[in-house]
Structure formats: C-alpha cells, structure tokens
Design a protein around this motif. Structure first.
Motif, PDB file in Angstrom:
ATOM      1  N   LEU A   1       4.158   5.821 -10.770  1.00 45.71           N
ATOM      2  CA  LEU A   1       2.487   5.624 -11.088  1.00 45.71           C
ATOM      3  C   LEU A   1       2.386   4.450 -12.005  1.00 45.71           C
ATOM      4  CD1 LEU A   1       1.354   9.103 -11.072  1.00 45.71           C
ATOM      5  CD2 LEU A   1       0.669   7.583  -9.448  1.00 45.71           C
ATOM      6  N   ASP A   2       2.913   4.232 -12.949  1.00 44.73           N
ATOM      7  CA  ASP A   2       2.773   3.369 -14.133  1.00 44.73           C
ATOM      8  C   ASP A   2       2.902   2.046 -13.327  1.00 44.73           C
ATOM      9  OD1 ASP A   2       1.827   5.127 -15.905  1.00 44.73           O
ATOM     10  OD2 ASP A   2       3.782   5.230 -16.734  1.00 44.73           O
TER      11      ASP A   2
ATOM     12  N   ARG B   1      -2.691  -3.918  -9.569  1.00 40.94           N
ATOM     13  CA  ARG B   1      -3.758  -4.553 -10.359  1.00 40.94           C
ATOM     14  C   ARG B   1      -3.599  -5.857 -10.602  1.00 40.94           C
ATOM     15  NH1 ARG B   1      -4.751   0.283 -14.858  1.00 40.94           N
ATOM     16  NH2 ARG B   1      -5.939   1.832 -13.199  1.00 40.94           N
ATOM     17  N   LYS B   2      -2.391  -6.156 -10.755  1.00 43.37           N
ATOM     18  CA  LYS B   2      -1.883  -7.718 -10.941  1.00 43.37           C
ATOM     19  C   LYS B   2      -2.052  -8.416  -9.750  1.00 43.37           C
ATOM     20  CE  LYS B   2       2.017  -8.790 -13.171  1.00 43.37           C
ATOM     21  NZ  LYS B   2       3.504  -8.752 -13.519  1.00 43.37           N
ATOM     22  N   ALA B   3      -1.823  -7.895  -8.808  1.00 42.94           N
ATOM     23  CA  ALA B   3      -2.001  -8.607  -7.376  1.00 42.94           C
ATOM     24  C   ALA B   3      -3.510  -8.907  -6.762  1.00 42.94           C
ATOM     25  CB  ALA B   3      -1.384  -7.752  -6.145  1.00 42.94           C
TER      26      ALA B   3
ATOM     27  N   PHE C   1       3.961  -7.818  -4.685  1.00 47.46           N
ATOM     28  CA  PHE C   1       2.686  -8.560  -4.867  1.00 47.46           C
ATOM     29  C   PHE C   1       2.222  -8.840  -6.098  1.00 47.46           C
ATOM     30  CE2 PHE C   1       1.228  -6.551  -0.581  1.00 47.46           C
ATOM     31  CZ  PHE C   1       2.045  -7.496   0.175  1.00 47.46           C
ATOM     32  N   GLY C   2       2.966  -7.914  -7.207  1.00 48.79           N
ATOM     33  CA  GLY C   2       2.871  -8.177  -8.714  1.00 48.79           C
ATOM     34  C   GLY C   2       3.490  -9.104  -9.299  1.00 48.79           C
ATOM     35  N   GLY C   3       4.459  -9.542  -8.444  1.00 51.46           N
ATOM     36  CA  GLY C   3       5.040 -10.809  -8.908  1.00 51.46           C
ATOM     37  C   GLY C   3       6.476 -10.436  -9.953  1.00 51.46           C
TER      38      GLY C   3
ATOM     39  N   PHE D   1     -10.194  -2.653  -3.673  1.00 58.23           N
ATOM     40  CA  PHE D   1      -9.003  -2.289  -4.562  1.00 58.23           C
ATOM     41  C   PHE D   1      -8.988  -1.125  -5.672  1.00 58.23           C
ATOM     42  CE2 PHE D   1      -9.008  -7.038  -4.186  1.00 58.23           C
ATOM     43  CZ  PHE D   1      -7.694  -7.031  -3.340  1.00 58.23           C
ATOM     44  N   SER D   2     -10.300  -0.623  -5.605  1.00 54.87           N
ATOM     45  CA  SER D   2     -10.353   0.584  -6.421  1.00 54.87           C
ATOM     46  C   SER D   2     -10.191   1.828  -5.458  1.00 54.87           C
ATOM     47  CB  SER D   2     -11.834   0.920  -6.964  1.00 54.87           C
ATOM     48  OG  SER D   2     -11.871   2.100  -7.442  1.00 54.87           O
ATOM     49  N   GLN D   3     -10.281   1.797  -4.041  1.00 57.80           N
ATOM     50  CA  GLN D   3      -9.863   2.687  -3.133  1.00 57.80           C
ATOM     51  C   GLN D   3      -8.519   2.680  -3.000  1.00 57.80           C
ATOM     52  OE1 GLN D   3     -11.245   5.184  -2.139  1.00 57.80           O
ATOM     53  NE2 GLN D   3     -10.629   5.739  -0.149  1.00 57.80           N
TER      54      GLN D   3
END
Length: 226
Positions: free
Chosen positions: A88-89, A96-98, A145-147, A200-202
């Motif tokens: 989850l973390d 979120r970063k993506a 996607f967060g890199g 993105f929230s959903q």
C-alpha cells in the motif's frame, strides 16, 4: 543505444525452477530438499543447485537444516499483513508520483496488459500461474510509472510472497479453484477506466481496494487452517 540482452545463467535457471516448484506447491512444507534430489529432478550438477539454494536462503524462502537439507519457510498471516502494508505504501506513493507525468503511452501499457488477460481467458489457457503472472505484471507496471526501479523489484517480491502464501494455504484443487474464482481481473479494468478519465483519486481508491481484497482472501484462508 541498444542494451545487450542479459543471458540467464545455469544457476538462475535452477533458481527459477526451484522457486516455481515452491510457488506451485510441488514441495511439502515438512519436506527436506537436498542438492542430490534437486540435481536429479532438474538434471543438473550440484554446483548451480547449491548456488541457487544459497540465494533462496538469503531471500528467506528456504532455510538450511544441517545434515538434513533445506526446508521451505512457511509464510504466516503476519507476513501477509506486513506485505500488504508495504505494498500500500509503495504502490500508492508511486501512483501519486506518476500523476503529473501520466500520458497515453502509460495508459496504453495498462490497456495492453488487460487485453492480454482477456485473450487468455477467452482462449481457455488462463491457469493459476498465469493469473499470478498477470497480477504481478499489472502492479509492477503501475509502480514503474513512479520512476523508481528498486520499488518495482520490492513490489514484485512482495507479490511473490503472497503467491507463496497461496501455495501453502490452499493445498487442494477445490480450495485453489474457489480462490481463483473469487479473485478476478475486474479491479484492474476499473483502474484502467479511472486512469483513462485521469481520475487519480478514484484510481488510488481502486488500487487500495484491490491490494486489500487479495490480502483478505489470503488471510481468511489462513484463519480457516488454524
């Protein structure tokens, strides 16, 4: 510049063979695995078998028992809970970063994974191993996607731990089929639709629900065995 394709070593092939036998539930938890036994099983010499066993011990998948051999380390309910918390973390953070750089090429990758899943469903070739492979690929692709490549590898190993829990907790074909039918690809399709809408929230809420649902299925099976 085209990067050279990294060849799979003999040790890595043996490592993969032992690991997939563990994930498929082909070894009993109380069984002692030996270098000789595994060498005969995979028709390979002792040296690469020993190297693979050492790596599996380093990853806490096996433990060495002096004069007896190697045993599978049982995945506990606490292990599954800890894996879920870490997933989850890491996965929510990566999503979120993506958000600020999310583009059509990323969406295309997710869509392709879901299309591949349904092609296998329609062809009748989707088995338990394929189900876990698709699940891992979907989530590690999202994380990518967060890199952060290290994060991708950690999430892959956490899902692998859940696969080990599945193999240990569901020993009969009936249990496995029941689990398989309870865990579908629907959440992945819903995440794709939310990403398509750039909601993105959903997407985050659906991703969280997907991770927690798999964890609860595994942990409910663990409680049934107590």
């Amino acid at each position: 510049m085209i990067m050279p394709v990294k060849k799979t070593t003999v040790k890595q092939k043996v490592y993969n063979a032992i690991l997939f036998d563990i994930l498929d539930g082909n070894f009993a938890l109380d069984e002692f695995l030996t270098e000789k036994q595994l060498g005969e099983r995979y028709d390979i010499g002792k040296a690469p078998v020993r190297e693979a066993l050492i790596e599996l011990c380093n990853e806490n998948i096996l433990q060495s028992i002096p004069r007896l051999g190697y045993q599978i380390i049982q995945v506990t309910d606490r292990n599954v809970a800890d894996a879920t918390e870490l997933r989850l973390d890491l996965e929510i953070s990566a999503l979120r970063k993506a958000q600020n750089r999310f583009d059509d090429s990323m969406l295309s990758k997710i869509s392709k994974l879901n299309q591949d899943w349904w092609q296998e469903v329609l062809s009748g070739e989707l088995d338990i191993k394929s189900r876990w492979h698709h699940n891992s690929l979907f989530h590690t692709t999202l994380v990518s996607f967060g890199g952060n490549e290290l994060c991708v590898d950690i999430v892959r190993k956490l899902i692998q731990l859940e696969w080990r829990a599945y193999a240990q907790m569901l020993s009969s074909p009936e249990q496995r089929n029941s689990f398989f039918h309870q865990s579908t690809n629907k959440p992945h399709l819903e995440i794709e639709r939310a990403l398509f809408a750039r909601d993105f929230s959903q997407s985050e809420a659906l991703l969280r629900k997907d991770i927690l649902t798999l964890s609860e299925l595994l942990r409910s099976q663990s409680r049934l065995l107590l």
